[in-house]
Every structure is written in structure tokens, then in C-alpha cells.
Design a protein around this motif. Structure first.
Motif, PDB file in Angstrom:
ATOM      1  N   UNK A 194      11.431  53.895  50.751  1.00 12.69           N
ATOM      2  CA  UNK A 194      11.512  54.727  49.756  1.00 12.69           C
ATOM      3  C   UNK A 194      11.752  56.111  50.414  1.00 12.69           C
ATOM      4  N   UNK A 195      12.962  56.913  49.911  1.00  9.58           N
ATOM      5  CA  UNK A 195      13.526  58.101  50.237  1.00  9.58           C
ATOM      6  C   UNK A 195      13.231  58.801  49.012  1.00  9.58           C
ATOM      7  N   UNK A 214       9.999  58.073  53.115  1.00  5.15           N
ATOM      8  CA  UNK A 214      10.364  59.020  53.711  1.00  5.15           C
ATOM      9  C   UNK A 214      10.349  60.119  52.756  1.00  5.15           C
ATOM     10  N   UNK A 215       9.740  61.235  53.141  1.00  3.10           N
ATOM     11  CA  UNK A 215       9.606  62.463  51.986  1.00  3.10           C
ATOM     12  C   UNK A 215      10.635  63.574  52.655  1.00  3.10           C
ATOM     13  N   UNK A 224      18.414  61.065  56.301  1.00  2.00           N
ATOM     14  CA  UNK A 224      17.609  60.264  55.551  1.00  2.00           C
ATOM     15  C   UNK A 224      17.716  58.769  55.911  1.00  2.00           C
ATOM     16  N   UNK A 225      19.016  58.568  55.711  1.00  2.00           N
ATOM     17  CA  UNK A 225      19.436  57.083  56.001  1.00  2.00           C
ATOM     18  C   UNK A 225      18.777  56.634  57.329  1.00  2.00           C
ATOM     19  N   UNK A 226      19.106  57.335  58.498  1.00  2.06           N
ATOM     20  CA  UNK A 226      18.362  57.019  59.890  1.00  2.06           C
ATOM     21  C   UNK A 226      16.891  56.808  59.755  1.00  2.06           C
ATOM     22  N   UNK A 282      16.239  61.227  67.486  1.00  2.71           N
ATOM     23  CA  UNK A 282      15.942  60.023  67.042  1.00  2.71           C
ATOM     24  C   UNK A 282      16.714  59.633  65.658  1.00  2.71           C
ATOM     25  N   UNK A 283      17.450  60.628  65.220  1.00  3.21           N
ATOM     26  CA  UNK A 283      18.216  60.468  63.906  1.00  3.21           C
ATOM     27  C   UNK A 283      19.767  60.659  64.167  1.00  3.21           C
ATOM     28  N   UNK A 284      20.151  61.111  65.133  1.00  2.00           N
ATOM     29  CA  UNK A 284      21.483  61.268  65.554  1.00  2.00           C
ATOM     30  C   UNK A 284      22.427  61.872  64.244  1.00  2.00           C
TER      31      UNK A 284
END
Length: 355
Positions: free
Chosen positions: A75-76, A118-119, A214-216, A284-286
Motif C-alpha cells: 500500500x502506498x 509505504x507512507x 515510492x515504486x522502489x 536503496x531506491x535509486x
């Protein structure tokens, strides 16, 4: 349990970009937002394959039904009431920004396989930042000290997430911008920008990079981490440079009035922006793909032939915006962002000015 990603607030600036990013990555996306005409129209422009489920997140029963039907892998949560409108709709904002959070977490915890949560948080949790007394950049460990109700709501939302039994990642966003010229043509937004100290530090970030983050975060090895999301070092700017540069890219060269500097002696008279350490988030997210100069070039290209017309009318727009600016006619030398916000909208403080 499916491999779906449920995105709340899916038709906002960050939400629509995040949905597009997930779809482009080949993810199954369920977009949710309020069932209103503007969102129905926006839904028509979604990428093929994106599913839309309308829901009022302030209704716990509706949230339960939504989460149970989707059974998401992640959940985003982007749905929120944000400044400046949050100051006028304080009761509704608390229901959305805090109450809906609780309902979503409770619904997610009921699932046989619990989704990652994911907040979307904000650097507003840190409160006013005077660069003269806070030369350091923000980190995940910088003490929280919200100066307005929005920051207070995000602090409360983060606490709910941390207390849950879910795997979670919290992203604290900086100044999210878009290269779409139409997004900047709203008087309330221009007025709001004009009340902020021109020498306040801000780290901007392209909304497409925020969407990548957010996707990552739905799959990255970052569970239990709070990450700061800003652009690369070219996005470390001061407030007074941002709107004029974007306006100039669209053709309004010199078309905006100059605001006021902040008072170096008063920490409380600054806004909730600053530079930040994004190194761990990038590791970590690039997600950082669009520099500030590249954003300006792309904005200019999107403005197209209208740039020539806007350049002609720039002196007129400056005169109009100057008369409508918060500090027009003010003799005090320094910006008073919270006072200007209170005068235009409502008291922004966490307690609303209650004794």
C-alpha cells in the motif's frame, strides 16, 4: 494475496505520477481516491490496465472493504489534505491525515498476508528551519518539532505506522515540483510561495523521481527505515530562486515580485523547508534521475510558443502579483510566513492558537 499495489490519493500530483511509474514498471496497480467528477475525468487518462476503486478513506467500513477486495502486496499511502488548504479545513484534515491512516493500517493488519505499507510523510515534521542557526542538513535522526498542523499530522501518522505490525517504509518528501507549466498558474499557490522567506533553504525534487522512490520502496531492502526524498545536489536551492526560475523558464522573465528575507534572530519565523541528506534514500531506491537544470529546460520546452507571449506580458504580471502579494505595503524588513498564512487562510499552528 495478489501482487497488486494499492495507491491512495491516486489522482493528486504525486499519486498520478506514482501510478504511471508503477504501470510502466509492469506492476498491477489499483488506484483509489474520492469519487468526484475531477477524479473521474483524471481516471480516463490512466495507463491501460490500471484498476480504479473509488473510496472514502474516512469511512472505516469502506476502507476494510477496499483492502479486502484488493488484497495488495503493498500500500502506498499518499492521500492527504495539504497546505495551505489544511489550515482552513482542520477537522476534515485530521480525519484524512490521521484517522484514515488508522483505518488503513487496521484493515491491512487483518489480511492473511500483510502488505508492506509505504507512507508519504514530509519534512514538515521538522518544523521551521532557520539556516542561520541550523546550518546542518536534515537527516532521519534530526529531532521532530512541527510548527504547523500539517507537520503535526505527519508526526502522528508516522507514529501510527511504527506502532503497527506491518512491514513499513516512511518517505519524508522535500519540495515536490513538476515540469508541467499549467501546475503553476494558480493564484493561491503563487501567494503561498510569496509568503516564505526568500533565503530559506529548500531541496526540490521532480515528481517523477518521487514516483520512482515510492515504486522502489514497495520492494526495496528498506523495511523499518525513514528515508528523506529530495533531488540531487543541484536541487539544493533557496526559496526565492525557485518560483522565479520556473516562471522564467515559462517565459515570465522578471514576472514575479521579490519577497522578503527571514529574520536571522527568530527561529520561529521561518518555514518547514531545508536541505537534506538523501544519500541513504538514493542508495536503496535509486530514484534521482532529473536535475534542477534539466527540469528548467524541459519546462521551457513544454511551454513552447507561449513563452514568447508570456515574456511580453511579464511586466504586467509582475505589477499585478506585486499588488496582490502578502507583503505589499509592509514596512517591516523580514518575512512573517506564519502570520501571513493566518491572515490569508487560518491559524496554521498545531493547536490552532487555542490557549
Amino acid at each position: 494475496m495478489t501482487d497488486a499495489v494499492l495507491v491512495t490519493g491516486a489522482f493528486g500530483l504525486v499519486g498520478s505520477s506514482t501510478v504511471k511509474r508503477l504501470a510502466a514498471d509492469g506492476r498491477r496497480v489499483v488506484a483509489t481516491d474520492l469519487d468526484i467528477p475531477a477524479n473521474r475525468k483524471a481516471a480516463e487518462k490512466l495507463p491501460p490496465g490500471v484498476e480504479v476503486q473509488y473510496a472514502d478513506l474516512t469511512d472505516p467500513a469502506a476502507v476494510d472493504a477496499l483492502v479486502a477486495a484488493v488484497a495488495p502486496a503493498a500500500i502506498i499511502h499518499l492521500a492527504a489534505v495539504i497546505p495551505p488548504f489544511i489550515y482552513m479545513r482542520r477537522e476534515l484534515a485530521e480525519k484524512v491525515n490521521v484517522g484514515a491512516m488508522g483505518s488503513l493500517l487496521a484493515a491491512a493488519e487483518k489480511q492473511p498476508t500483510r502488505p508492506r505499507f509505504v507512507l508519504a510523510s514530509s519534512i514538515a515534521v521538522y518544523g521551521a528551519r532557520n539556516p542561520h542557526t541550523h546550518p546542518d542538513v536534515l537527516t532521519a535522526d534530526t529531532p521532530l518539532n512541527p510548527a504547523d498542523v500539517y507537520g503535526a499530522h505527519k508526526v502522528a501518522a508516522e507514529a501510527l505506522v511504527r506502532a503497527s505490525t506491518l512491514d513499513w517504509v516512511i518517505l519524508r518528501l522535500g519540495g515536490v515540483l513538476t515540469v508541467d507549466p499549467a501546475a503553476y498558474m494558480k493564484m493561491d499557490n503563487l501567494y503561498f510561495e510569496g509568503v516564505l522567506p526568500v533565503d530559506g533553504r529548500i531541496q526540490t525534487v521532480d515528481v517523477r523521481d518521487v514516483a520512482r522512490a515510492f515504486a522502489a520502496a514497495t520492494t526495496a531492502n528498506a523495511v523499518g527505515e525513514t528515508l528523506l526524498i529530495g533531488g540531487d545536489d543541484t536541487h539544493r536551492l533557496v526559496q526565492g530562486d525557485v518560483a522565479p526560475a520556473m516562471a522564467a523558464a515559462m517565459g515570465l522573465v522578471g514576472g514575479l515580485p521579490t519577497g522578503l528575507k527571514g529574520d536571522p534572530a527568530r527561529d520561529d519565523d521561518w518555514f518547514n523547508t531545508d536541505w537534506m541528506d538523501t544519500s541513504r534514500a538514493q542508495e536503496v531506491l535509486k530514484y534521482q534521475h532529473h536535475s534542477w537544470p534539466e527540469m528548467l529546460i524541459e519546462t521551457a520546452n513544454k511551454a513552447g510558443v507561449s513563452r514568447h507571449l508570456l515574456r511580453v506580458v511579464a511586466p504586467l504580471t509582475k505589477a499585478i502579483f506585486t499588488r496582490r502579494a502578502a507583503y505589499h505595503g509592509r514596512i517591516e524588513p523580514y518575512a512573517d510566513p506564519w502570520g501571513a498564512i493566518a491572515a490569508k487562510w487560518a491559524d496554521p499552528r498545531p493547536d490552532g492558537g487555542k490557549p
